[in-house]
Every structure is written in structure tokens, then in C-alpha cells.
Design a protein around this motif. Structure first.
Motif, PDB file in Angstrom:
ATOM      1  N   PRO A 132       0.815  -1.226   0.000  1.00  0.00           N
ATOM      2  CA  PRO A 132       0.000   0.000   0.000  1.00  0.00           C
ATOM      3  C   PRO A 132       0.848   1.275   0.000  1.00  0.00           C
ATOM      4  CG  PRO A 132      -0.878  -1.539   1.592  1.00  0.00           C
ATOM      5  CD  PRO A 132       0.420  -2.111   1.096  1.00  0.00           C
ATOM      6  N   ILE A 133       2.008   1.211   0.646  1.00  0.00           N
ATOM      7  CA  ILE A 133       2.908   2.378   0.635  1.00  0.00           C
ATOM      8  C   ILE A 133       3.388   2.647  -0.791  1.00  0.00           C
ATOM      9  CG2 ILE A 133       5.157   3.230   1.424  1.00  0.00           C
ATOM     10  CD1 ILE A 133       4.607   1.741   4.072  1.00  0.00           C
ATOM     11  N   ILE A 134       3.704   1.588  -1.522  1.00  0.00           N
ATOM     12  CA  ILE A 134       4.124   1.751  -2.921  1.00  0.00           C
ATOM     13  C   ILE A 134       2.996   2.355  -3.746  1.00  0.00           C
ATOM     14  CG2 ILE A 134       4.783   0.488  -5.008  1.00  0.00           C
ATOM     15  CD1 ILE A 134       6.310  -1.462  -3.149  1.00  0.00           C
ATOM     16  N   TRP A 135       1.744   1.913  -3.526  1.00  0.00           N
ATOM     17  CA  TRP A 135       0.613   2.481  -4.269  1.00  0.00           C
ATOM     18  C   TRP A 135       0.381   3.945  -3.900  1.00  0.00           C
ATOM     19  CZ3 TRP A 135      -1.196   0.745  -8.597  1.00  0.00           C
ATOM     20  CH2 TRP A 135      -1.040  -0.601  -8.917  1.00  0.00           C
ATOM     21  N   THR A 142       1.632   9.932  -9.974  1.00  0.00           N
ATOM     22  CA  THR A 142       0.617  10.082 -11.014  1.00  0.00           C
ATOM     23  C   THR A 142      -0.009  11.468 -10.958  1.00  0.00           C
ATOM     24  OG1 THR A 142       0.133   7.731 -10.911  1.00  0.00           O
ATOM     25  CG2 THR A 142      -1.529   9.114 -11.925  1.00  0.00           C
ATOM     26  N   LEU A 143      -0.253  11.932  -9.753  1.00  0.00           N
ATOM     27  CA  LEU A 143      -0.864  13.253  -9.578  1.00  0.00           C
ATOM     28  C   LEU A 143       0.079  14.361 -10.042  1.00  0.00           C
ATOM     29  CD1 LEU A 143      -3.536  14.332  -8.425  1.00  0.00           C
ATOM     30  CD2 LEU A 143      -2.359  14.641  -6.255  1.00  0.00           C
ATOM     31  N   LYS A 147      -0.641  12.446 -15.088  1.00  0.00           N
ATOM     32  CA  LYS A 147      -1.154  11.287 -15.823  1.00  0.00           C
ATOM     33  C   LYS A 147      -2.471  10.884 -15.174  1.00  0.00           C
ATOM     34  CE  LYS A 147       3.306   9.486 -17.236  1.00  0.00           C
ATOM     35  NZ  LYS A 147       4.216   8.350 -17.210  1.00  0.00           N
ATOM     36  N   LEU A 148      -3.449  11.735 -15.316  1.00  0.00           N
ATOM     37  CA  LEU A 148      -4.697  11.593 -14.581  1.00  0.00           C
ATOM     38  C   LEU A 148      -5.523  10.384 -15.023  1.00  0.00           C
ATOM     39  CD1 LEU A 148      -5.695  15.339 -14.292  1.00  0.00           C
ATOM     40  CD2 LEU A 148      -4.423  13.921 -12.677  1.00  0.00           C
ATOM     41  N   LYS A 149      -5.286   9.859 -16.210  1.00  0.00           N
ATOM     42  CA  LYS A 149      -6.044   8.683 -16.638  1.00  0.00           C
ATOM     43  C   LYS A 149      -5.691   7.460 -15.793  1.00  0.00           C
ATOM     44  CE  LYS A 149      -2.931   7.246 -20.355  1.00  0.00           C
ATOM     45  NZ  LYS A 149      -2.818   7.012 -21.783  1.00  0.00           N
ATOM     46  N   TRP A 150      -4.498   7.434 -15.194  1.00  0.00           N
ATOM     47  CA  TRP A 150      -4.081   6.320 -14.341  1.00  0.00           C
ATOM     48  C   TRP A 150      -4.537   6.502 -12.892  1.00  0.00           C
ATOM     49  CZ3 TRP A 150      -2.410   2.060 -16.552  1.00  0.00           C
ATOM     50  CH2 TRP A 150      -1.825   2.152 -17.820  1.00  0.00           C
ATOM     51  N   LEU A 151      -5.055   7.665 -12.562  1.00  0.00           N
ATOM     52  CA  LEU A 151      -5.403   7.970 -11.179  1.00  0.00           C
ATOM     53  C   LEU A 151      -6.479   7.024 -10.631  1.00  0.00           C
ATOM     54  CD1 LEU A 151      -4.379   9.959  -9.144  1.00  0.00           C
ATOM     55  CD2 LEU A 151      -6.211  11.509  -9.768  1.00  0.00           C
ATOM     56  N   ALA A 152      -7.468   6.680 -11.431  1.00  0.00           N
ATOM     57  CA  ALA A 152      -8.519   5.766 -10.959  1.00  0.00           C
ATOM     58  C   ALA A 152      -7.944   4.397 -10.619  1.00  0.00           C
ATOM     59  CB  ALA A 152      -9.606   5.635 -12.025  1.00  0.00           C
ATOM     60  N   LEU A 153      -6.999   3.920 -11.412  1.00  0.00           N
ATOM     61  CA  LEU A 153      -6.379   2.628 -11.147  1.00  0.00           C
ATOM     62  C   LEU A 153      -5.553   2.671  -9.867  1.00  0.00           C
ATOM     63  CD1 LEU A 153      -5.845  -0.253 -12.118  1.00  0.00           C
ATOM     64  CD2 LEU A 153      -3.906   0.641 -13.397  1.00  0.00           C
ATOM     65  N   VAL A 154      -4.822   3.743  -9.685  1.00  0.00           N
ATOM     66  CA  VAL A 154      -3.996   3.872  -8.483  1.00  0.00           C
ATOM     67  C   VAL A 154      -4.877   3.961  -7.238  1.00  0.00           C
ATOM     68  CG1 VAL A 154      -2.324   5.347  -7.322  1.00  0.00           C
ATOM     69  CG2 VAL A 154      -2.068   4.866  -9.749  1.00  0.00           C
ATOM     70  N   ALA A 156      -7.832   2.640  -6.942  1.00  0.00           N
ATOM     71  CA  ALA A 156      -8.336   1.276  -6.737  1.00  0.00           C
ATOM     72  C   ALA A 156      -7.281   0.415  -6.039  1.00  0.00           C
ATOM     73  CB  ALA A 156      -8.745   0.650  -8.062  1.00  0.00           C
ATOM     74  N   GLY A 157      -6.026   0.558  -6.446  1.00  0.00           N
ATOM     75  CA  GLY A 157      -4.938  -0.184  -5.805  1.00  0.00           C
ATOM     76  C   GLY A 157      -4.801   0.168  -4.341  1.00  0.00           C
ATOM     77  N   ILE A 158      -4.842   1.456  -4.038  1.00  0.00           N
ATOM     78  CA  ILE A 158      -4.749   1.890  -2.643  1.00  0.00           C
ATOM     79  C   ILE A 158      -5.942   1.359  -1.850  1.00  0.00           C
ATOM     80  CG2 ILE A 158      -4.839   3.902  -1.119  1.00  0.00           C
ATOM     81  CD1 ILE A 158      -3.300   5.446  -3.301  1.00  0.00           C
ATOM     82  N   SER A 159      -7.130   1.461  -2.423  1.00  0.00           N
ATOM     83  CA  SER A 159      -8.343   1.042  -1.712  1.00  0.00           C
ATOM     84  C   SER A 159      -8.333  -0.447  -1.390  1.00  0.00           C
ATOM     85  CB  SER A 159      -9.580   1.371  -2.538  1.00  0.00           C
ATOM     86  OG  SER A 159      -9.654   2.735  -2.797  1.00  0.00           O
ATOM     87  N   LEU A 160      -8.028  -1.271  -2.370  1.00  0.00           N
ATOM     88  CA  LEU A 160      -8.044  -2.717  -2.146  1.00  0.00           C
ATOM     89  C   LEU A 160      -6.956  -3.153  -1.164  1.00  0.00           C
ATOM     90  CD1 LEU A 160      -8.744  -3.932  -5.788  1.00  0.00           C
ATOM     91  CD2 LEU A 160     -10.293  -4.064  -3.834  1.00  0.00           C
ATOM     92  N   GLN A 161      -5.773  -2.591  -1.313  1.00  0.00           N
ATOM     93  CA  GLN A 161      -4.680  -2.977  -0.429  1.00  0.00           C
ATOM     94  C   GLN A 161      -4.887  -2.430   0.985  1.00  0.00           C
ATOM     95  OE1 GLN A 161      -1.068  -3.951  -1.756  1.00  0.00           O
ATOM     96  NE2 GLN A 161      -2.146  -4.875  -3.446  1.00  0.00           N
ATOM     97  N   ALA A 162      -5.380  -1.200   1.086  1.00  0.00           N
ATOM     98  CA  ALA A 162      -5.613  -0.604   2.405  1.00  0.00           C
ATOM     99  C   ALA A 162      -6.763  -1.297   3.130  1.00  0.00           C
ATOM    100  CB  ALA A 162      -5.889   0.885   2.271  1.00  0.00           C
ATOM    101  N   ALA A 163      -7.775  -1.774   2.396  1.00  0.00           N
ATOM    102  CA  ALA A 163      -8.886  -2.488   3.038  1.00  0.00           C
ATOM    103  C   ALA A 163      -8.395  -3.769   3.707  1.00  0.00           C
ATOM    104  CB  ALA A 163      -9.965  -2.801   2.009  1.00  0.00           C
ATOM    105  N   ASN A 164      -7.544  -4.519   3.015  1.00  0.00           N
ATOM    106  CA  ASN A 164      -6.985  -5.722   3.622  1.00  0.00           C
ATOM    107  C   ASN A 164      -6.109  -5.377   4.822  1.00  0.00           C
ATOM    108  OD1 ASN A 164      -7.913  -8.149   2.585  1.00  0.00           O
ATOM    109  ND2 ASN A 164      -6.594  -8.048   0.796  1.00  0.00           N
TER     110      ASN A 164
END
Length: 197
Positions: A132-135, A142-143, A147-154, A156-164
Motif C-alpha cells: 500500500p505504501i508503494i501504491w 501520477t498526480l 497522468k490523470l487517466k491512471w489515477l482511478a487505477l492507483v 483502486a490499488g490503494i483502496s483494495l490494499q488498504a482495506a486488507n
């Protein structure tokens, strides 16, 4: 009188714990397949995200691939590797009234059950914390690179990893939802143990 002397000097084995089990916990990984997949999906998602611009020009293909890897990681960590590697699990349960209840469990340690190995636990927690730190680093890069088109993916990565990570921290703390209270409790226990030693 001579019989009493023999009984008093009889060898008695003292049980200080099972040395074989202790050596087993330190030396081996009991679940190599779970350990592999715990890291495989996480690292693959990060490597794919970093290498997408170099290997493919298809934004949609890269986006879907990374999102699938993140989803596989979320599922495998939540449902398999957490239970096998450290004996923790969490889930959401809805009762008859429609109210949602979060349940956080830790495996009960008993003399008959073998606890997770230290190597597995270390791999589990390092993977759970570092990724999660890497994400988050990816989020800021990205910000700032716009490269704002990748922001939604990043995100999502933070959300899924932080939830676990959040779920397993609550499992480790016994399901307390107030993290500051749990941190204070942990700190007081640590100080007490240090002073008593």
C-alpha cells in the motif's frame, strides 16, 4: 529410608515447551503455495503498472490487467493467505434486520494447534504493509506528473490494499474499532512488560 532417597533423586523431565515445534516455527514455511500467491499478485500488479507504458500502448488492456491482478490479490489475501499464514480472517455479515456487522477473528492458540511460522508471519505483514505504501507513492507520482487517466487505477490499488491492511490490523487487535484505544493498550502492555523484566 533407602527407598525414600531413591525416589527423591529420580530424574524428572521438565517441559519448557516443545523445542521441535519452536525450531519448526523459526525455520520452515508451512504453506509455500499460499506464501507465493500472497506476494505474486501484489508484485505482479506493481510490476505490470510500472511496465505498462514500456510493453503496451493499450491503456484499457493495462488497466484491466492491473485491476484483475489487484482483485485476485484482494481475494487471495482476504480469504486464503491471511487464514493460513497468520491465522486471521475478517468478513462482513448482514443480520435479519439488514444491519451490517464486521467480524474480525484470530485463531485461538491451543497446545494442540501449530501456530504460523515466524517467516510466514513476517512475509505476510511486510507484504501487507509495503505494497500500500508503494501504491501511495504511485498516487503522488501520477498526480504530480499529470497522468490523470491512471489515477482511478492507483486509487483502486490503494483502496483494495488498504482495506486488507485495515481488516487484518483490526483482527490482530482483537476487533477493536477504536485504533487509538488499541494503540494505547498495546503501548501500556509493552511498557509494563519492559518494566517487569
Amino acid at each position: 529410608m533407602k527407598q525414600a532417597l531413591v525416589d527423591d533423586t529420580e530424574d524428572v523431565s521438565l517441559d519448557f515447551g516443545n523445542e521441535e515445534e519452536l525450531a519448526f516455527r523459526k525455520a520452515k514455511i508451512r504453506h509455500p503455495l499460499a506464501t507465493f500467491f500472497h506476494l505474486f499478485f501484489r508484485v505482479s500488479a506493481i510490476v505490470t503498472y510500472v511496465g505498462c507504458d514500456w510493453f503496451s500502448r493499450s491503456f484499457v488492456g493495462c488497466f484491466v490487467t492491473v485491476l484483475l491482478l489487484l482483485s485476485f490479490d484482494f481475494w487471495s489475501v482476504k480469504n486464503v493467505t491471511g487464514r493460513l499464514m497468520v491465522g486471521l480472517r475478517w468478513w462482513n455479515q448482514v443480520d435479519e434486520d439488514g444491519k451490517s456487522h464486521w467480524i474480525f477473528e484470530a485463531r485461538k492458540v491451543s497446545p494442540n494447534s501449530i501456530a504460523a511460522t515466524e517467516a510466514e508471519a513476517r512475509i505476510f505483514w511486510l507484504g501487507l504493509i509495503i505494497c500500500p505504501i508503494i501504491w501511495i507513492v504511485f498516487f503522488f507520482s501520477t498526480l504530480f506528473s499529470l497522468k490523470l487517466k491512471w489515477l482511478a487505477l492507483v486509487i483502486a490499488g490503494i483502496s483494495l490494499q488498504a482495506a486488507n491492511l485495515y481488516g487484518y490490523i483490526l483482527c490482530k487487535m482483537g476487533g477493536e474499532s477504536d485504533i487509538s484505544k488499541a494503540a494505547a493498550s498495546f503501548l501500556s502492555q509493552t511498557v509494563f512488560q519492559t518494566v517487569s523484566d
